[in-house]
Write a protein that holds these residues in place. Structure first.
Motif, PDB file in Angstrom:
ATOM      1  N   PHE A 157       0.802  -1.218   0.000  1.00 52.83           N
ATOM      2  CA  PHE A 157       0.000   0.000   0.000  1.00 52.83           C
ATOM      3  C   PHE A 157       0.838   1.273   0.000  1.00 52.83           C
ATOM      4  N   GLN A 158       2.157   1.130  -0.018  1.00 46.06           N
ATOM      5  CA  GLN A 158       3.000   2.320  -0.120  1.00 46.06           C
ATOM      6  C   GLN A 158       3.362   2.641  -1.567  1.00 46.06           C
ATOM      7  N   GLN A 159       2.784   1.916  -2.497  1.00 46.41           N
ATOM      8  CA  GLN A 159       3.030   2.198  -3.906  1.00 46.41           C
ATOM      9  C   GLN A 159       2.375   3.520  -4.307  1.00 46.41           C
ATOM     10  N   THR A 160       2.927   4.120  -5.342  1.00 49.77           N
ATOM     11  CA  THR A 160       2.401   5.410  -5.803  1.00 49.77           C
ATOM     12  C   THR A 160       1.286   5.248  -6.827  1.00 49.77           C
ATOM     13  N   GLN A 161       1.171   4.077  -7.443  1.00 45.52           N
ATOM     14  CA  GLN A 161       0.122   3.889  -8.447  1.00 45.52           C
ATOM     15  C   GLN A 161      -1.255   3.833  -7.786  1.00 45.52           C
ATOM     16  N   PRO A 162      -2.320   4.158  -8.513  1.00 44.83           N
ATOM     17  CA  PRO A 162      -3.672   4.115  -7.931  1.00 44.83           C
ATOM     18  C   PRO A 162      -4.051   2.689  -7.521  1.00 44.83           C
ATOM     19  N   LEU A 163      -4.500   2.547  -6.284  1.00 46.10           N
ATOM     20  CA  LEU A 163      -4.894   1.231  -5.771  1.00 46.10           C
ATOM     21  C   LEU A 163      -6.250   1.277  -5.083  1.00 46.10           C
ATOM     22  N   TRP A 315      -2.947  -5.218 -22.395  1.00 48.35           N
ATOM     23  CA  TRP A 315      -3.298  -3.936 -21.798  1.00 48.35           C
ATOM     24  C   TRP A 315      -3.336  -3.999 -20.273  1.00 48.35           C
ATOM     25  N   TYR A 316      -3.523  -5.187 -19.743  1.00 51.83           N
ATOM     26  CA  TYR A 316      -3.579  -5.278 -18.281  1.00 51.83           C
ATOM     27  C   TYR A 316      -2.670  -6.357 -17.699  1.00 51.83           C
ATOM     28  N   GLU A 317      -2.122  -7.214 -18.532  1.00 52.02           N
ATOM     29  CA  GLU A 317      -1.242  -8.265 -18.036  1.00 52.02           C
ATOM     30  C   GLU A 317       0.187  -8.034 -18.492  1.00 52.02           C
ATOM     31  N   LYS A 318       1.114  -8.291 -17.582  1.00 61.61           N
ATOM     32  CA  LYS A 318       2.518  -8.382 -17.947  1.00 61.61           C
ATOM     33  C   LYS A 318       3.115  -9.541 -17.155  1.00 61.61           C
ATOM     34  N   THR A 319       4.367  -9.789 -17.298  1.00 62.19           N
ATOM     35  CA  THR A 319       4.969 -10.980 -16.705  1.00 62.19           C
ATOM     36  C   THR A 319       4.730 -11.043 -15.201  1.00 62.19           C
ATOM     37  N   ASN A 320       3.980 -12.028 -14.780  1.00 55.92           N
ATOM     38  CA  ASN A 320       3.738 -12.346 -13.362  1.00 55.92           C
ATOM     39  C   ASN A 320       2.978 -11.267 -12.589  1.00 55.92           C
ATOM     40  N   GLU A 321       2.431 -10.277 -13.266  1.00 57.41           N
ATOM     41  CA  GLU A 321       1.672  -9.249 -12.558  1.00 57.41           C
ATOM     42  C   GLU A 321       0.808  -8.472 -13.546  1.00 57.41           C
ATOM     43  N   TYR A 322      -0.003  -7.568 -12.982  1.00 56.24           N
ATOM     44  CA  TYR A 322      -0.855  -6.721 -13.810  1.00 56.24           C
ATOM     45  C   TYR A 322      -0.207  -5.353 -14.003  1.00 56.24           C
ATOM     46  N   HIS A 323      -0.570  -4.719 -15.106  1.00 54.30           N
ATOM     47  CA  HIS A 323      -0.192  -3.323 -15.287  1.00 54.30           C
ATOM     48  C   HIS A 323      -0.941  -2.455 -14.274  1.00 54.30           C
ATOM     49  N   ALA A 324      -0.423  -1.266 -14.053  1.00 48.19           N
ATOM     50  CA  ALA A 324      -1.131  -0.316 -13.189  1.00 48.19           C
ATOM     51  C   ALA A 324      -2.499  -0.016 -13.795  1.00 48.19           C
ATOM     52  N   ILE A 325      -3.469   0.231 -12.941  1.00 46.45           N
ATOM     53  CA  ILE A 325      -4.850   0.412 -13.401  1.00 46.45           C
ATOM     54  C   ILE A 325      -4.989   1.634 -14.306  1.00 46.45           C
ATOM     55  N   LEU A 357      -8.707   9.407  -6.209  1.00 43.14           N
ATOM     56  CA  LEU A 357      -8.833   9.138  -4.773  1.00 43.14           C
ATOM     57  C   LEU A 357      -7.604   8.371  -4.293  1.00 43.14           C
ATOM     58  N   SER A 358      -7.071   8.783  -3.168  1.00 44.25           N
ATOM     59  CA  SER A 358      -5.869   8.142  -2.638  1.00 44.25           C
ATOM     60  C   SER A 358      -6.233   6.923  -1.798  1.00 44.25           C
ATOM     61  N   HIS A 359      -5.429   5.866  -1.933  1.00 42.16           N
ATOM     62  CA  HIS A 359      -5.657   4.655  -1.137  1.00 42.16           C
ATOM     63  C   HIS A 359      -4.949   4.727   0.213  1.00 42.16           C
ATOM     64  N   GLY A 360      -4.243   5.816   0.466  1.00 42.91           N
ATOM     65  CA  GLY A 360      -3.543   5.976   1.743  1.00 42.91           C
ATOM     66  C   GLY A 360      -2.724   7.252   1.749  1.00 42.91           C
ATOM     67  N   ASN A 361      -2.077   7.502   2.870  1.00 47.43           N
ATOM     68  CA  ASN A 361      -1.296   8.735   3.027  1.00 47.43           C
ATOM     69  C   ASN A 361       0.190   8.542   2.774  1.00 47.43           C
ATOM     70  N   ALA A 362       0.588   7.370   2.321  1.00 48.72           N
ATOM     71  CA  ALA A 362       2.020   7.095   2.168  1.00 48.72           C
ATOM     72  C   ALA A 362       2.675   8.067   1.195  1.00 48.72           C
ATOM     73  N   ASP A 363       2.008   8.330   0.072  1.00 46.97           N
ATOM     74  CA  ASP A 363       2.594   9.214  -0.935  1.00 46.97           C
ATOM     75  C   ASP A 363       2.731  10.636  -0.397  1.00 46.97           C
ATOM     76  N   VAL A 364       1.724  11.070   0.347  1.00 52.46           N
ATOM     77  CA  VAL A 364       1.762  12.420   0.925  1.00 52.46           C
ATOM     78  C   VAL A 364       2.890  12.530   1.946  1.00 52.46           C
ATOM     79  N   GLU A 365       2.984  11.546   2.818  1.00 54.06           N
ATOM     80  CA  GLU A 365       4.014  11.589   3.854  1.00 54.06           C
ATOM     81  C   GLU A 365       5.403  11.418   3.252  1.00 54.06           C
ATOM     82  N   ARG A 366       5.483  10.687   2.148  1.00 57.33           N
ATOM     83  CA  ARG A 366       6.764  10.580   1.454  1.00 57.33           C
ATOM     84  C   ARG A 366       7.182  11.948   0.914  1.00 57.33           C
TER      85      ARG A 366
END
Length: 533
Positions: A157-163, A315-325, A357-366
């Motif tokens: 949840f400390q990632q910067t991408q929208p979650l 458009w949404y799949e890459k190796t072993n994970e999904y692209h950012a939304i 909409l932010s999923h948390g304050n990690a980006d702000v506090e960073r």
């Protein structure tokens, strides 16, 4: 069952998505530790860090002990701060790895060498922890708890991408993971979240037996060194920890937030879900400040188009994970009709609102941390523009070069921008100097206006005083005239002389006052002319 949009909490201008989940999740860990007051793990970690942090000789002695015992380089304990999200696990792991060295140092080396008083209060406290067999077992359990429940979600949840679209699912999975550690499997298997929330987790009848509780293999191996009574107390503490964590998570996490639950439909895998259409309509109605009724109707139609669209997996799949939304939806919004116009008009507006909409304050506090890093003691006078420029440069390096300046591609636009940097700086400097000069002139004008107003007020006050004196002088002349008339009638020559003196004095004062009034009026007129200029 999907609830109607009327159940979604709405406030004018506000979207209710709950508090920052990172803080809520971390606080549950703290509350879990605090629920077992006899463990005092926080005190132990702080005492260890303090013991070595203030004494170079102690650090040197410990390094010698570590090298003598294991021929390894001893690592000192970092300061433990309970409010930091990811501190607990690594610090306790370091203590566990060096347990033999630390135990040798505090239990044998210090008493034998007597480099400090054995009555030292801090030493007595630390020694008590090392002499307690259950200390290492407790640490192993907390490390297991950290890795098994907290580490992944706190880092994720400390990632910067929208979650925001997966926040609800992640909170639900966290609750399931915690419950699976100590609740009987038949009570949680194939159960919905609402059913899980109704479980009486404090009831020991619903909890696993001691042998089945998830405590980690290292913890369970250490239990062989404890007595039956100590084992019983340990498992009682474990149940309290799990129960306290569950209680705090169910109380604080946004598990009853309908908007977050509906946002799951934005995930590519939810495109063909039976409830996705109802969810997107509920989401659209949740943004009345941004989405008007006509656009809601259009979103209704566009969502059907989206569901029936042939979307490449790339458009949404890459190796072993999904692209950012946002990457996925950016590609969706590039789709065109046969006539070349955009296929989606209203839907992009809604999706952009949601992903903002932010999923948390990690980006702000960073961001706060980066500002603190930039504003050192010798750079405390940086302007807002300079700080923004440094932050923009830092973000540019992070975006274009993965945080490595030498990997930033050198393009023609970048070279042109560098060449024009000095000229832009000169233009900006000239603008700022012009602004300073303008501001200075404005200040001077304000001061001059204040001076004029003050002087004008003084002249008006003087004018009032002169007119008042003029009235009094006229009364004096009138009085002298009356007395003169009366004295002539009575042939009182002495009174006649007095009356004449009174009239003459009044006339002199009248002439002087009139002159002052004329002068005052002239000054007022000149002042008004200057103000007009």
């Amino acid at each position: 069952m999907v609830r109607s949009s009327s159940t979604i909490k709405l406030n004018i201008g506000l979207i209710h998505i709950g508090s920052c989940p990172l803080h809520l999740i971390h606080n549950s860990f703290k509350i879990g530790i605090d629920s077992t007051t006899n463990w005092s793990i926080e005190e132990f970690l702080n005492n260890l860090a303090f013991w070595f942090s203030r004494s170079p000789s102690r650090r040197e002695d410990y390094l010698k002990v570590a090298k003598y015992i294991s021929n390894d380089i001893g690592k000192f304990i970092r300061r433990f701060i309970i409010t930091r999200w990811l501190d607990a696990g690594p610090i306790m792991e370091r203590i566990i790895k060096q347990w033999t060295n630390l135990n040798e140092y505090f239990i044998k080396f210090i008493p034998i060498n007597r480099k400090i008083s054995l009555n030292n209060h801090l030493y007595i406290q630390i020694k008590r922890f090392f002499e307690t067999k259950s200390t290492i077992i407790r640490l192993n359990f907390l490390v297991f708890l950290y890795h098994n429940i907290y580490e992944k979600i706190l880092i994720w949840f400390q990632q910067t991408q929208p979650l925001i679209h997966v926040l609800y699912d992640e909170c639900e999975q966290l609750i399931r993971r915690v419950l699976s550690c100590f609740i009987n499997e038949d009570l949680i298997k194939n159960k919905t979240l609402n059913e899980l929330m109704k479980i009486s987790f404090h009831n020991q009848a619903n909890q696993k037996c001691d042998l089945e509780l998830d405590i980690g293999e290292a913890t369970r191996l250490g239990l062989n060194n404890l007595s039956n009574e100590e084992n019983k107390q340990f498992f009682s503490d474990i149940r309290n920890i799990y129960s306290s964590i569950t209680k705090e998570l169910t109380r604080t996490l946004p598990l009853n937030n309908d908007l977050l639950r509906h946002l799951k439909c934005l995930h590519p895998m939810m495109r063909h879900s039976e409830t996705s259409h109802i969810s997107i309509m509920n989401i659209a109605r949740s943004f009345p400040q941004m989405i008007v009724p006509d656009e809601i109707d259009r979103i209704n139609a566009e969502w059907y188009l989206y569901q029936n669209e042939n979307i490449p997996n790339e458009w949404y799949e890459k190796t072993n994970e999904y692209h950012a939304i946002d990457y996925y939806w950016k590609n969706i919004f590039t789709l065109k009709t046969n006539t070349g116009t955009d296929k989606f008009i209203a839907l992009p507006k809604l999706i952009k609102c949601v992903l903002a909409l932010s999923h948390g304050n990690a980006d702000v506090e960073r961001g706060f941390s980066e500002n603190a890093f930039l504003l050192t003691d010798d750079r405390s006078l940086l302007s807002d523009a300079s700080i923004n420029g440094l932050r923009a440069t830092r973000d540019g390096v992070k975006f274009f070069g993965n945080g490595k300046p030498h990997e930033v591609p050198i393009t023609k636009a970048l070279l042109d921008s560098v060449r024009g940097a000095h000229s832009r700086y000169c233009i900006d400097l000239e603008k700022r100097q012009q602004e300073l000069l303008t501001n200075k002139n404005l200040v001077n004008e304000e001061k001059q206006n204040d001076f004029f107003i003050e002087k004008q007020n003084d002249l008006y006050d003087e004018q009032k005083c002169l007119h008042k004196n003029l009235t009094n002088i006229q009364k004096m002349i009138d009085e002298g005239t009356e007395r003169l008339t009366s004295a002539i009638s009575s042939k009182d020559f002495k009174e006649i002389e007095t009356s004449l003196l009174l009239i003459e004095g009044g006339n002199e004062k009248l002439a002087m006052t009139t002159t002052h009034i004329v002068c005052n009026s002239s000054q007022l007129n000149q002042l008004k002319k200057k103000q007009k200029k």
